[in-house]
Structure formats: structure tokens, C-alpha cells
Design an enzyme around this catalytic site. Sequence first.
Site, PDB file in Angstrom:
ATOM      1  CG  MET A   1      -2.250   0.451   1.085  1.00 37.32           C
ATOM      2  SD  MET A   1      -3.268   0.146   2.538  1.00 37.32           S
ATOM      3  CE  MET A   1      -2.357   0.956   3.812  1.00 37.32           C
ATOM      4  CG  ASP A   2       0.201   4.654   1.301  1.00 37.54           C
ATOM      5  OD1 ASP A   2      -0.812   4.826   0.605  1.00 37.54           O
ATOM      6  OD2 ASP A   2       0.247   4.906   2.514  1.00 37.54           O
ATOM      7  CB  CYS A   3       4.666   0.934  -2.760  1.00 34.47           C
ATOM      8  SG  CYS A   3       3.722  -0.359  -3.546  1.00 34.47           S
ATOM      9  N   GLY A   4       2.833   3.105  -4.911  1.00 31.23           N
ATOM     10  CA  GLY A   4       2.742   3.567  -6.287  1.00 31.23           C
ATOM     11  C   GLY A   4       2.310   2.532  -7.307  1.00 31.23           C
ATOM     12  CE  LYS A   5      -0.654  -2.046  -4.575  1.00 31.66           C
ATOM     13  NZ  LYS A   5      -0.348  -1.109  -3.506  1.00 31.66           N
ATOM     14  CB  SER A   6      -2.944   2.721  -8.775  1.00 31.70           C
ATOM     15  OG  SER A   6      -3.601   1.676  -8.086  1.00 31.70           O
ATOM     16  CD  GLU A  73      -6.654  -1.708  -5.910  1.00 34.35           C
ATOM     17  OE1 GLU A  73      -6.251  -2.550  -5.070  1.00 34.35           O
ATOM     18  OE2 GLU A  73      -6.448  -0.492  -5.776  1.00 34.35           O
ATOM     19  CB  ALA A  74      -3.764  -8.207  -9.357  1.00 30.82           C
ATOM     20  CD  GLN A  75      -5.363  -6.005  -3.971  1.00 32.79           C
ATOM     21  OE1 GLN A  75      -4.565  -5.965  -4.901  1.00 32.79           O
ATOM     22  NE2 GLN A  75      -5.886  -4.913  -3.435  1.00 32.79           N
TER      23      GLN A  75
END
Length: 182
Positions: A1-6, A73-75
Site C-alpha cells: 500500500m502507498d508504494c505507487g502500484k496504481s 487491484e489484482a489481489q
Amino acid sequence: MDCGKSTLALQIHYNHARQGRNGLLLTRNDRSGRSSVTTRIGLTKQAVEVGDHQGLVDLVDDGTRIDYVICDEAQFFTVAHVEQMADLVDEHGVDVYAFGLATDFTSSMFPASARLFELADEVLRLQVEVLCWCGAAGVLNGRVAGGQLVREGERILVGDTDDAELHYQVLCRKHYRSGELA
């Protein structure tokens, strides 16, 4: 979370499209509640919301040339969706990029994430260093309700990292295990 995935998902989508490649941007349970990929830094792009029984191969086989698929949001995708991602790569020559969390708020692997780890050609931790409140590397996502870390409840409960009554906070392993929130 908060690491820039999106954010990275949108950057990859932009770069591929700019080079004339046709792609699909897919999501499931985006924090916005809409069919879009959103980032905490304000970027938004419309996407296809994938339902439980949506066939990913069907989305690609609509007669339009598709060169790549980006799944944000692959999870929250199903294990069957992950199998279909592999089919897209292996049988249809489509590049697939999947972005998501590995574990839920109980520090257990999401089923789709586990299958992604098993099938992916490559798994990368993103380059943006996420920090716990203490300054150590943030590695786990804590669900916070009423100012306390909670370890029980619905597995999927979409929230954000703001100061709402129910929110998520990135923690180092030590503070996740102790429940200390700062």
C-alpha cells in the site's frame, strides 16, 4: 500500500498506448468505487470493472487487436482470473501486467496474489519505499478501526489510508505484530 502500484500501472498504460499498442485497463474494487484506476496523487483513468464471472480472454477476443492488459487491484481478482491472465500470455501473445497487494490486513496471502506469485514470469516489489510511522520499511497493511489495529473482520473491505474511522495504515513487521500505531 502507498508504494505507487496504481501510478505505475497508469504509467505503463500510457507508455504502451503512446507507442501505438492497444491495451485494456482492468480493475476490481478500486478505492473510488467506480470503474477506474485511481491514485492517491490524483491520477485517474477509466477502466473495465471485472466481475467474478467475467472471462478475461473474452474481453480480449472481441475482434479488436489487444497487445497488453493491465490489471490493477489484482489481489481482488479471482484465482480463475489469474489462470486466464496466464492463458492470455501463453496462448494469445498478450502482455499482462498485474498490480496488487500480496497480503490482507491479517498478513495472510490473498488467494489471487498467491496464484500470481506461483505463475508470474516475474514478481517485483515496487521501487517507492513505503515507511512505517517509526521510519522502518513498511511491509504490512494494518486495518485500523476506532484508533485500534483490528485483526478480524471481512477479508475484503475497501478503504483508504486517510484518517476515517476505518482506514488502513502501513506498518513495519514489529509494529504490525505489536499493534502499536504511533
